[in-house]
Design a protein around this motif. Structure first.
Motif, PDB file in Angstrom:
ATOM      1  N   ASP A 108     -20.606 -23.840  -1.280  1.00  0.00           N
ATOM      2  CA  ASP A 108     -21.350 -23.643  -2.083  1.00  0.00           C
ATOM      3  C   ASP A 108     -21.121 -22.131  -2.870  1.00  0.00           C
ATOM      4  O   ASP A 108     -21.156 -21.408  -2.098  1.00  0.00           O
ATOM      5  CB  ASP A 108     -22.968 -24.120  -2.145  1.00  0.00           C
ATOM      6  N   TYR A 109     -21.690 -22.103  -4.226  1.00  0.00           N
ATOM      7  CA  TYR A 109     -21.788 -20.830  -4.806  1.00  0.00           C
ATOM      8  C   TYR A 109     -23.004 -20.695  -5.662  1.00  0.00           C
ATOM      9  O   TYR A 109     -23.281 -21.533  -6.609  1.00  0.00           O
ATOM     10  CB  TYR A 109     -20.490 -20.352  -5.685  1.00  0.00           C
ATOM     11  N   ILE A 110     -23.847 -20.098  -5.348  1.00  0.00           N
ATOM     12  CA  ILE A 110     -25.310 -19.829  -6.223  1.00  0.00           C
ATOM     13  C   ILE A 110     -25.416 -18.462  -6.559  1.00  0.00           C
ATOM     14  O   ILE A 110     -25.502 -17.387  -5.715  1.00  0.00           O
ATOM     15  CB  ILE A 110     -26.516 -19.899  -4.996  1.00  0.00           C
ATOM     16  N   ALA A 111     -25.306 -18.191  -7.990  1.00  0.00           N
ATOM     17  CA  ALA A 111     -25.411 -17.012  -8.613  1.00  0.00           C
ATOM     18  C   ALA A 111     -26.799 -17.023  -9.365  1.00  0.00           C
ATOM     19  O   ALA A 111     -27.274 -17.993 -10.234  1.00  0.00           O
ATOM     20  CB  ALA A 111     -24.327 -16.850  -9.661  1.00  0.00           C
ATOM     21  N   CYS A 112     -27.696 -16.061  -8.950  1.00  0.00           N
ATOM     22  CA  CYS A 112     -28.871 -15.899  -9.687  1.00  0.00           C
ATOM     23  C   CYS A 112     -29.090 -14.526 -10.112  1.00  0.00           C
ATOM     24  O   CYS A 112     -28.597 -13.336 -10.063  1.00  0.00           O
ATOM     25  CB  CYS A 112     -29.835 -16.402  -8.570  1.00  0.00           C
ATOM     26  N   GLY A 113     -30.035 -14.504 -10.938  1.00  0.00           N
ATOM     27  CA  GLY A 113     -30.773 -13.241 -11.582  1.00  0.00           C
ATOM     28  C   GLY A 113     -31.555 -12.497 -10.801  1.00  0.00           C
ATOM     29  O   GLY A 113     -31.473 -11.317 -10.559  1.00  0.00           O
ATOM     30  N   LYS A 114     -32.183 -13.297  -9.658  1.00  0.00           N
ATOM     31  CA  LYS A 114     -33.123 -12.621  -8.594  1.00  0.00           C
ATOM     32  C   LYS A 114     -33.276 -13.425  -7.418  1.00  0.00           C
ATOM     33  O   LYS A 114     -33.538 -14.584  -7.685  1.00  0.00           O
ATOM     34  CB  LYS A 114     -34.630 -12.246  -9.166  1.00  0.00           C
ATOM     35  N   PHE A 149     -27.431 -10.157 -15.751  1.00  0.00           N
ATOM     36  CA  PHE A 149     -26.430 -11.328 -16.140  1.00  0.00           C
ATOM     37  C   PHE A 149     -27.383 -12.507 -16.330  1.00  0.00           C
ATOM     38  O   PHE A 149     -26.816 -13.393 -17.299  1.00  0.00           O
ATOM     39  CB  PHE A 149     -25.156 -11.318 -15.110  1.00  0.00           C
ATOM     40  N   TYR A 150     -27.770 -12.855 -15.331  1.00  0.00           N
ATOM     41  CA  TYR A 150     -29.059 -13.980 -15.252  1.00  0.00           C
ATOM     42  C   TYR A 150     -30.162 -13.624 -15.641  1.00  0.00           C
ATOM     43  O   TYR A 150     -30.875 -12.568 -14.878  1.00  0.00           O
ATOM     44  CB  TYR A 150     -28.790 -14.899 -14.106  1.00  0.00           C
ATOM     45  N   PRO A 151     -31.106 -14.675 -16.130  1.00  0.00           N
ATOM     46  CA  PRO A 151     -32.652 -14.429 -16.251  1.00  0.00           C
ATOM     47  C   PRO A 151     -32.987 -14.303 -14.760  1.00  0.00           C
ATOM     48  O   PRO A 151     -32.863 -14.791 -14.040  1.00  0.00           O
ATOM     49  CB  PRO A 151     -33.054 -15.071 -17.200  1.00  0.00           C
ATOM     50  N   VAL A 152     -34.079 -13.916 -14.679  1.00  0.00           N
ATOM     51  CA  VAL A 152     -34.728 -13.752 -13.131  1.00  0.00           C
ATOM     52  C   VAL A 152     -35.136 -14.981 -12.476  1.00  0.00           C
ATOM     53  O   VAL A 152     -34.998 -15.235 -11.358  1.00  0.00           O
ATOM     54  CB  VAL A 152     -35.892 -12.872 -13.051  1.00  0.00           C
ATOM     55  N   ASP A 153     -35.281 -16.091 -13.318  1.00  0.00           N
ATOM     56  CA  ASP A 153     -35.871 -17.275 -13.021  1.00  0.00           C
ATOM     57  C   ASP A 153     -34.811 -18.248 -13.033  1.00  0.00           C
ATOM     58  O   ASP A 153     -35.017 -19.613 -12.800  1.00  0.00           O
ATOM     59  CB  ASP A 153     -37.194 -17.735 -13.849  1.00  0.00           C
ATOM     60  N   GLU A 154     -33.602 -18.015 -13.348  1.00  0.00           N
ATOM     61  CA  GLU A 154     -32.516 -18.778 -13.460  1.00  0.00           C
ATOM     62  C   GLU A 154     -31.355 -18.469 -12.589  1.00  0.00           C
ATOM     63  O   GLU A 154     -31.192 -17.275 -11.992  1.00  0.00           O
ATOM     64  CB  GLU A 154     -31.923 -18.955 -14.945  1.00  0.00           C
ATOM     65  N   TYR A 155     -30.488 -19.477 -12.474  1.00  0.00           N
ATOM     66  CA  TYR A 155     -29.479 -19.517 -11.463  1.00  0.00           C
ATOM     67  C   TYR A 155     -28.349 -20.501 -12.007  1.00  0.00           C
ATOM     68  O   TYR A 155     -28.535 -21.475 -12.966  1.00  0.00           O
ATOM     69  CB  TYR A 155     -29.647 -19.780 -10.038  1.00  0.00           C
ATOM     70  N   ASP A 156     -27.000 -20.318 -11.220  1.00  0.00           N
ATOM     71  CA  ASP A 156     -26.048 -21.283 -11.664  1.00  0.00           C
ATOM     72  C   ASP A 156     -25.680 -21.722 -10.487  1.00  0.00           C
ATOM     73  O   ASP A 156     -25.673 -21.141  -9.091  1.00  0.00           O
ATOM     74  CB  ASP A 156     -24.819 -20.673 -12.421  1.00  0.00           C
ATOM     75  N   LEU A 157     -25.086 -23.012 -10.158  1.00  0.00           N
ATOM     76  CA  LEU A 157     -24.700 -23.766  -8.867  1.00  0.00           C
ATOM     77  C   LEU A 157     -23.337 -24.423  -9.076  1.00  0.00           C
ATOM     78  O   LEU A 157     -23.341 -25.430  -9.858  1.00  0.00           O
ATOM     79  CB  LEU A 157     -25.943 -24.768  -8.492  1.00  0.00           C
ATOM     80  N   ALA A 158     -22.533 -24.189  -8.142  1.00  0.00           N
ATOM     81  CA  ALA A 158     -21.077 -24.767  -8.263  1.00  0.00           C
ATOM     82  C   ALA A 158     -20.875 -25.060  -6.720  1.00  0.00           C
ATOM     83  O   ALA A 158     -21.431 -24.334  -5.784  1.00  0.00           O
ATOM     84  CB  ALA A 158     -20.055 -23.920  -9.008  1.00  0.00           C
ATOM     85  N   GLY A 159     -19.942 -25.759  -6.608  1.00  0.00           N
ATOM     86  CA  GLY A 159     -19.288 -26.137  -5.181  1.00  0.00           C
ATOM     87  C   GLY A 159     -17.970 -26.545  -5.088  1.00  0.00           C
ATOM     88  O   GLY A 159     -17.125 -26.489  -6.233  1.00  0.00           O
ATOM     89  N   PHE A 160     -17.613 -26.614  -3.793  1.00  0.00           N
ATOM     90  CA  PHE A 160     -16.136 -26.811  -3.611  1.00  0.00           C
ATOM     91  C   PHE A 160     -15.991 -27.584  -2.068  1.00  0.00           C
ATOM     92  O   PHE A 160     -16.675 -27.275  -1.315  1.00  0.00           O
ATOM     93  CB  PHE A 160     -15.459 -25.563  -3.441  1.00  0.00           C
ATOM     94  N   SER A 161     -15.318 -28.824  -2.365  1.00  0.00           N
ATOM     95  CA  SER A 161     -15.048 -29.612  -1.022  1.00  0.00           C
ATOM     96  C   SER A 161     -13.758 -29.867  -0.668  1.00  0.00           C
ATOM     97  O   SER A 161     -12.764 -29.876  -1.824  1.00  0.00           O
ATOM     98  CB  SER A 161     -16.038 -30.706  -1.298  1.00  0.00           C
TER      99      SER A 161
END
Length: 347
Positions: A108-114, A149-161
């Motif tokens: 997984d890849y989680i990118a977040c503001g905080k 880059f991201y607001p502190v309460d937001e994130y993006d989520l992606a994955g690879f299998s």
């Protein structure tokens, strides 16, 4: 790691110690997904997996990658983060099983503001649940804290299998034939596609997301829409293990029936599908009514109640339906393969 701390980096908005705390919280969840083949432990620079190649003549790796998309906006509004990880896994492994490959591992890849360790743990709880449902291992991932880059309460989520299948067992549509029966596996709802349209039509940022609605069976709008994507890996593996000759598979994702079903077809054959043969979850009726969306656009955007379509020989259709029921799947005979110009035809 205990001595790792940069006051300068923290002043810039990145707290490396929060990352260590997140890893501490998720470690037991990650290790609960381990299956034979996993090598090493959480925290290495690369996830290692030693596949069992016994009985395979020519192993083929099949990979898939995807994200959750704008469904995450709903998770932010509901402040509920423990199901979107299932969506992330599902969008990858459901694609892989279309080729007859069993998923082996996921990253997984989680990118977040905080980096909020509690929230990260909730997200990973969903990812690990998805991996367990898909019978694959979570062997690694990355959490990137990106202030500004991201607001502190937001994130993006992606994955690879990555999955694996013996070359002679690949499902590629080459055996598809006139008279094959199309079996639809029920979806759990909207899954993780079309949410840009859903958000526009239902005005989710301003909607009452929590009040139970009779039209939705007593569930709230937010709860209904956050229902995670169904994972079909176990069911398809059960059919293959029982000797069902699956000729083709389509995962009904973005683009609905009109975009995805043709991907399983071959020249000279058309998939005839009868929408009356399966129930359409009420959430789609609500979206269509409030958005005044034409019927064709609905079937060209959403899964409309069918998350996966299988093509099997007519003589094996009843057996396949019985096996799917035993595997816990609601499934329906939704159409057939006929001679034609290709693609899909909704009757």
């Amino acid at each position: 790691m205990n001595n790792s701390h940069s006051a300068s980096y923290a002043a810039a908005g990145v707290d490396v110690t929060a990352g260590y705390e997140a890893v501490r919280r998720i470690r037991p969840m990650v290790e609960s997904t381990y299956i034979p083949g996993v090598m090493g432990t959480l925290g290495g620079f690369g996830g290692m997996f030693a596949p069992d190649l016994s009985g395979m003549k020519k192993p083929v790796l099949v990979s898939g990658t995807d994200g959750v998309g704008t469904k995450l906006k709903l998770a932010f509004l509901m402040d509920k983060h423990d199901t979107v990880g299932i969506d992330c896994v599902a969008m990858c492994v459901n694609d892989i099983i279309c080729g007859g490959a069993a998923p082996l591992f996921f990253l997984d890849y989680i990118a977040c503001g905080k980096n909020d360790p509690g929230r990260i743990a909730q997200i990973v709880a969903g990812i690990t649940e998805g991996c367990r449902q898909a019978q694959c291992a979570l062997v690694g991932g990355e959490t990137a804290e990106m202030p500004g880059f991201y607001p502190v309460d937001e994130y993006d989520l992606a994955g690879f299998s990555v999955g694996m299948v013996d070359e002679e067992r690949i499902i590629d549509g080459k055996r598809l034939a006139q008279g094959d029966v199309l079996i639809g596996l029920a979806s759990s709802g909207v899954h993780s596609n079309g949410f840009s349209l859903v958000r526009k039509v239902l005005h989710l940022e301003h909607a009452d997301l929590r009040t139970p609605l009779d039209e939705l069976g007593g569930r709230g709008l937010g709860e209904t829409l956050l229902t995670p994507t169904r994972i079909y890996v176990k069911a398809v593996k059960a059919l293959l293990a029982a000797g069902v000759d699956i000729h083709a598979v389509s995962h009904i994702t973005g683009g609905g029936f009109y975009e995805n079903v043709p991907r399983m077809m071959t020249d000279g054959l058309t998939a005839q599908i009868e929408p009356a043969a399966f129930p359409c979850p009420p959430i789609f009726g609500l979206i269509q009514r409030l958005g005044n969306i034409p019927e064709r656009d609905m079937y060209n955007t959403f899964n409309m109640g069918i998350g996966m379509v299988l093509a099997v020989p007519a003589a094996q259709a009843d057996t396949a339906l019985d096996l799917l029921k035993e595997a816990g799947e609601k499934s329906y005979r939704i159409g057939q393969v006929v001679s034609g110009s290709g693609g899909v035809e909704l009757l």
